[in-house]
Design a protein around this motif. Structure first.
Motif, PDB file in Angstrom:
ATOM      1  N   ASN A 240      39.271  38.012  42.483  1.00 23.12           N
ATOM      2  CA  ASN A 240      38.701  36.174  42.259  1.00 23.12           C
ATOM      3  C   ASN A 240      39.847  35.338  41.791  1.00 23.12           C
ATOM      4  OD1 ASN A 240      35.875  36.881  42.255  1.00 23.12           O
ATOM      5  ND2 ASN A 240      36.602  38.025  40.452  1.00 23.12           N
TER       6      ASN A 240
ATOM      7  N   ASN B  48      38.940  47.787  38.916  1.00 20.27           N
ATOM      8  CA  ASN B  48      38.096  46.773  39.310  1.00 20.27           C
ATOM      9  C   ASN B  48      38.702  45.233  39.937  1.00 20.27           C
ATOM     10  OD1 ASN B  48      35.798  48.473  38.691  1.00 20.27           O
ATOM     11  ND2 ASN B  48      35.947  47.854  36.686  1.00 20.27           N
ATOM     12  N   GLY B  49      39.872  45.754  40.239  1.00 16.09           N
ATOM     13  CA  GLY B  49      40.820  44.478  40.959  1.00 16.09           C
ATOM     14  C   GLY B  49      41.643  43.624  39.631  1.00 16.09           C
ATOM     15  N   LYS B  50      41.467  44.338  38.324  1.00 18.59           N
ATOM     16  CA  LYS B  50      42.163  43.689  37.312  1.00 18.59           C
ATOM     17  C   LYS B  50      43.409  44.175  36.938  1.00 18.59           C
ATOM     18  CE  LYS B  50      37.863  41.632  35.188  1.00 18.59           C
ATOM     19  NZ  LYS B  50      37.044  41.499  33.916  1.00 18.59           N
TER      20      LYS B  50
ATOM     21  N   LYS C 263      37.776  49.656  31.799  1.00 23.22           N
ATOM     22  CA  LYS C 263      38.130  48.390  31.063  1.00 23.22           C
ATOM     23  C   LYS C 263      39.232  48.515  30.012  1.00 23.22           C
ATOM     24  CE  LYS C 263      34.547  48.936  27.558  1.00 23.22           C
ATOM     25  NZ  LYS C 263      33.518  48.650  26.959  1.00 23.22           N
TER      26      LYS C 263
ATOM     27  N   ASP D 109      42.753  39.104  37.730  1.00 25.08           N
ATOM     28  CA  ASP D 109      41.785  39.321  38.535  1.00 25.08           C
ATOM     29  C   ASP D 109      42.339  39.130  39.965  1.00 25.08           C
ATOM     30  OD1 ASP D 109      39.505  39.605  40.114  1.00 25.08           O
ATOM     31  OD2 ASP D 109      38.101  39.180  38.578  1.00 25.08           O
TER      32      ASP D 109
ATOM     33  N   GLU E 260      37.693  43.416  29.876  1.00 20.59           N
ATOM     34  CA  GLU E 260      36.381  42.557  30.094  1.00 20.59           C
ATOM     35  C   GLU E 260      36.443  41.479  29.304  1.00 20.59           C
ATOM     36  OE1 GLU E 260      33.206  45.498  29.649  1.00 20.59           O
ATOM     37  OE2 GLU E 260      33.390  46.239  31.739  1.00 20.59           O
TER      38      GLU E 260
END
Length: 417
Positions: free
Chosen positions: A344, A314-316, A372, A341, A393
């Protein structure tokens, strides 16, 4: 479980071990490998490869049922191996010797009680400096080009346990400057292979390397075809430095939306320092060029340089960042762990992992596949190795499995059986 067997990398003894393994297995595992259907397999074991200490010196493949607690040791649960590097494909560990012929030996969990053993023949390649998986049935290895100034690639069939292709590339063709190139990893991007590299100077009298590196103030990625392994083009950017590091197998990753992110330490090599900031760049899906509208200046944001990185989801990304001045080489230095991230452009420090020494060359992690959770192997200041289970997360970590008697850990994975 008692220590199973000592495996030597020779075809004859390897075959004997495999025959013994099959005779004990209720699964009647085929000694020539084959496609592993994991859909019906309910059990799994974490598999570690590490170098022991003192009288237990040597490399061992050791399994564990749980990484959140307990301990493992080669003295009561280990298979000895001569290899150093390991890559996982087709539910198989491919163990590579970092030597002249680079023999590759396949291991699997071959019995119902979770024993690890050889499942096929040893294949000689060459000294493999970079490697990466492609799709679900193949992986690609690349040579250490500093020895002869020639870039060699091979395609390994992880189902039939054989070499399925190879290529040779003039490194000066890649750089276009008269310098040679040393690549830092090989990564699948759609139906191509992306290989970040930096430049090194050829020596006198035809020597491929004089010990000096070229310009460190740009990023370069060589694009190769797949499965042909043919060099196609170079894409470059001058906002940060070289991507990844030698023998680190990190620095670039395609995420779920098809975009590619690459990161640079912007550190020093052999006393030569980059003038560019440590940061993350992007290649938009299908473009094969750096996106000039995106630059995540990590050094400016947290006043620290990136050391290593691995993708979570998820982009992390899980990044290790230097706690102070970056070392003048590809390993060493004190680090702390953060979650980056890249969508963002935020950095969050991971709580629960103390500052510690940077591992040599590669970060040892295993992503659990749940969006995660990532397991991170670290050595603490008491020279003890532990697995830290990280929640991306919440950016928190809990210390888990103790890997006893280790002087170095070179692999973590999970195999089904």
């Amino acid at each position: 479980m008692k220590k199973t067997v000592t495996l030597l990398l020779s075809g004859v003894i390897g075959s004997m071990v495999m025959m013994s393994a099959c005779s004990k297995s209720s699964k009647d595992e085929a000694p020539t490998g084959g496609k592993v259907d994991t859909s019906g397999l309910k059990r799994s074991k974490y598999v570690f490869v590490y170098t022991g200490q003192g009288t237990a010196a040597g490399s061992y493949i050791v399994t564990a049922d749980d990484v959140t607690k307990g301990s493992i040791s080669s003295t009561n649960n280990g298979v000895e191996t001569d290899a150093y590097s390991f890559i996982i494909q087709n539910n198989t560990i491919f163990a590579q010797v970092y030597g002249a012929q680079g023999p590759v030996t396949p291991y699997r969990i071959y019995s119902d009680n979770g024993q690890v053993g050889v499942v096929g023949r040893v294949v000689n390649t060459f000294r493999t400096g970079v490697y990466g998986t492609v799709n679900s049935d193949f992986w690609v290895g690349g040579s250490d080009p500093r020895g002869n100034g020639v870039g060699e690639l091979f395609l390994f069939d992880a189902v039939n346990l054989r070499l399925a292709g190879k290529s040779t590339t003039d490194l000066k063709q890649i750089t276009g400057t008269g310098d040679n190139a040393v690549w830092t990893g090989v990564f699948q991007v759609d139906n191509k292979l992306y290989m970040p590299f930096y430049k090194f100077k050829p020596g006198a009298n035809g020597s491929p390397w004089d010990g000096q590196y070229g310009n460190l103030d740009s990023s370069w990625v060589a694009v190769f075809s797949y499965p042909g392994l043919k060099f196609e083009k170079v894409i470059g950017d001058d906002r940060t430095s070289f991507i990844g590091n030698w023998f680190g197998m990190h620095g670039l990753r395609q995420i779920e939306n098809g975009d590619v992110y690459a990161w640079s330490t912007a550190g020093a090599i052999n006393g030569v320092k980059s003038k560019k900031p440590s940061g993350i760049v992007r290649i938009k899906k299908g473009t094969e060029q750096f996106d000039k509208s995106y630059f995540f200046n990590v050094e400016e944001k947290i006043k620290s340089k990136i050391a290593r990185g691995e993708y979570i989801a998820n982009g992390k990304f899980l990044l290790s960042v230097y706690n102070g001045v970056a070392e003048d080489n590809v390993s060493g230095g004190r680090i702390r762990m953060v979650i980056a991230d890249v969508i963002n452009q935020t950095i969050t420090e991971v709580k629960g992992i103390p500052e510690h020494d940077q591992a040599s060359f590669r970060m040892q992690v295993f992503y659990e596949g749940d969006g995660k959770t990532i397991d991170y192997v670290m050595e603490d200041d008491n020279k003890q190795f532990y697995v830290y289970v990280i929640n991306a997360e919440t950016a928190t970590a809990v210390r888990g499995l103790h890997i006893q008697g280790a002087s170095n850990v070179t692999s973590i994975a999970r195999l089904k059986y």
